[in-house]
Design a protein around this motif. Structure first.
Motif, PDB file in Angstrom:
ATOM      1  N   VAL A 265       0.932  -1.176   0.027  1.00 54.87           N
ATOM      2  CA  VAL A 265      -0.109   0.120   0.170  1.00 54.87           C
ATOM      3  C   VAL A 265       0.759   1.076  -0.039  1.00 54.87           C
ATOM      4  O   VAL A 265       0.838   2.174  -0.695  1.00 54.87           O
ATOM      5  N   ARG A 266       2.048   1.207   0.674  1.00 52.65           N
ATOM      6  CA  ARG A 266       2.983   2.332   0.765  1.00 52.65           C
ATOM      7  C   ARG A 266       3.545   2.474  -0.584  1.00 52.65           C
ATOM      8  O   ARG A 266       3.530   3.649  -1.236  1.00 52.65           O
TER       9      ARG A 266
ATOM     10  N   VAL B 238       0.874   3.680  -3.190  1.00 43.13           N
ATOM     11  CA  VAL B 238      -0.046   4.892  -3.190  1.00 43.13           C
ATOM     12  C   VAL B 238       0.612   5.805  -2.183  1.00 43.13           C
ATOM     13  O   VAL B 238       1.125   6.979  -2.538  1.00 43.13           O
ATOM     14  N   ILE B 239       0.785   5.581  -0.982  1.00 41.84           N
ATOM     15  CA  ILE B 239       1.071   6.382   0.246  1.00 41.84           C
ATOM     16  C   ILE B 239       2.499   7.051  -0.123  1.00 41.84           C
ATOM     17  O   ILE B 239       2.680   8.310  -0.016  1.00 41.84           O
ATOM     18  N   ASP B 240       3.500   6.400  -0.307  1.00 43.52           N
ATOM     19  CA  ASP B 240       4.734   6.972  -0.477  1.00 43.52           C
ATOM     20  C   ASP B 240       4.997   7.666  -1.780  1.00 43.52           C
ATOM     21  O   ASP B 240       5.997   8.477  -1.881  1.00 43.52           O
TER      22      ASP B 240
ATOM     23  N   GLY C  54      -8.173  11.040   0.108  1.00 45.05           N
ATOM     24  CA  GLY C  54      -8.831  10.598   1.230  1.00 45.05           C
ATOM     25  C   GLY C  54     -10.369  11.216   1.360  1.00 45.05           C
ATOM     26  O   GLY C  54     -11.171  10.709   1.401  1.00 45.05           O
TER      27      GLY C  54
ATOM     28  N   PHE D 239      -2.330  12.881  -0.190  1.00 42.32           N
ATOM     29  CA  PHE D 239      -2.681  11.676   0.338  1.00 42.32           C
ATOM     30  C   PHE D 239      -4.152  12.329   1.348  1.00 42.32           C
ATOM     31  O   PHE D 239      -5.194  11.549   1.076  1.00 42.32           O
ATOM     32  N   ASP D 240      -4.147  13.352   1.884  1.00 42.57           N
ATOM     33  CA  ASP D 240      -5.081  13.838   2.671  1.00 42.57           C
ATOM     34  C   ASP D 240      -6.240  14.277   1.612  1.00 42.57           C
ATOM     35  O   ASP D 240      -7.642  13.920   1.670  1.00 42.57           O
TER      36      ASP D 240
ATOM     37  N   THR E  24       2.537  13.156  -1.596  1.00 42.48           N
ATOM     38  CA  THR E  24       2.679  13.948  -0.333  1.00 42.48           C
ATOM     39  C   THR E  24       1.797  13.983   0.610  1.00 42.48           C
ATOM     40  O   THR E  24       0.651  13.362   0.286  1.00 42.48           O
ATOM     41  N   PRO E  25       1.968  14.343   1.876  1.00 47.76           N
ATOM     42  CA  PRO E  25       0.960  14.155   2.898  1.00 47.76           C
ATOM     43  C   PRO E  25      -0.188  14.919   2.473  1.00 47.76           C
ATOM     44  O   PRO E  25      -1.388  14.643   2.615  1.00 47.76           O
TER      45      PRO E  25
END
Length: 167
Positions: A124-125, A128-130, A141, A137-138, A133-134
Motif C-alpha cells: 500500500v505504501r 500509493v502512500i509513499d 482521502g 494523500f489527505d 505528499t501528505p
C-alpha cells in the motif's frame, strides 16, 4: 443536486483527463493489491478485509449482515469467503439471538492477519502512500469520502465506528 436538462453537461478536456486517471486507478489498484495478498499470504483482498474488519471490533465479531455491508460484498459472496476462512480456521460462524449469525475472528485468524499485514502495508505504501505528499494523500482521502458518501450515505461513518456486532 444537478439540474436535469435534455443536453448533458459534457466534461471539459481537463475533467475528462482527470476522470480517465481516476478510472485507471480504480481498475489497476485492486488487482495489484489482490496479487500481493495472494502471493504473500494466500488471501484475496476481500478475505483480507473481512479479517481486518472483524479485528477492528472489540470482541472480534460482527453480524454477517453488518459484515456484508462493511465489505460491500453480497451476502452470497460473503458467505463463500467466510466458508473458506472457516475451513482455514480463521473465522467461526455462531448463531446468536433473533436468528442472527455472527462471524467471529479466531485467534488463528488474528495471527493470520498479523502475519499478512506487514507485506500488505508495504505494498500500500509502495503503490500509493509513499508516492504522494501528505497533502495529496489527505486530499485523496477526503475526495474518496465525499464520493463514497454520495453513493452510500453514512457508509464511511459506519466504517469508522466500532460496533459490538451483537444481534
Amino acid at each position: 443536486m444537478a439540474e436535469q436538462t435534455s443536453e448533458p453537461r459534457w466534461l471539459t478536456d481537463e475533467q475528462l483527463r482527470q476522470w480517465k486517471s481516476l478510472m485507471a486507478l480504480m481498475m489497476a489498484l485492486p488487482p495489484a493489491l489482490d496479487a500481493q495478498l495472494k502471493r504473500d499470504c494466500g488471501l484475496n483482498s476481500f478475505e483480507y478485509h473481512v479479517l481486518a474488519r472483524l479485528s477492528d471490533q472489540p470482541a472480534g465479531k460482527l453480524r454477517m449482515s453488518e459484515l456484508s455491508a462493511y465489505t460491500q460484498g453480497s451476502p452470497s459472496r460473503l458467505s463463500h469467503a467466510v466458508a473458506r476462512l472457516e475451513r482455514a480456521g480463521w473465522i467461526e460462524r455462531r448463531n446468536a439471538e433473533a436468528r442472527c449469525v455472527n462471524a467471529h475472528l479466531t485467534e488463528a485468524g488474528r495471527r493470520k492477519l498479523v502475519e499478512a499485514a506487514p507485506a500488505h502495508v508495504r505494498e500500500v505504501r509502495r503503490l500509493v502512500i509513499d508516492l504522494l505528499t501528505p497533502e495529496q494523500f489527505d486530499a485523496l482521502g477526503e475526495a474518496a469520502r465525499l464520493v463514497v458518501g454520495q453513493i452510500e450515505p453514512g457508509w464511511m461513518d459506519a466504517m469508522e465506528r466500532n460496533s459490538a456486532g451483537d444481534c
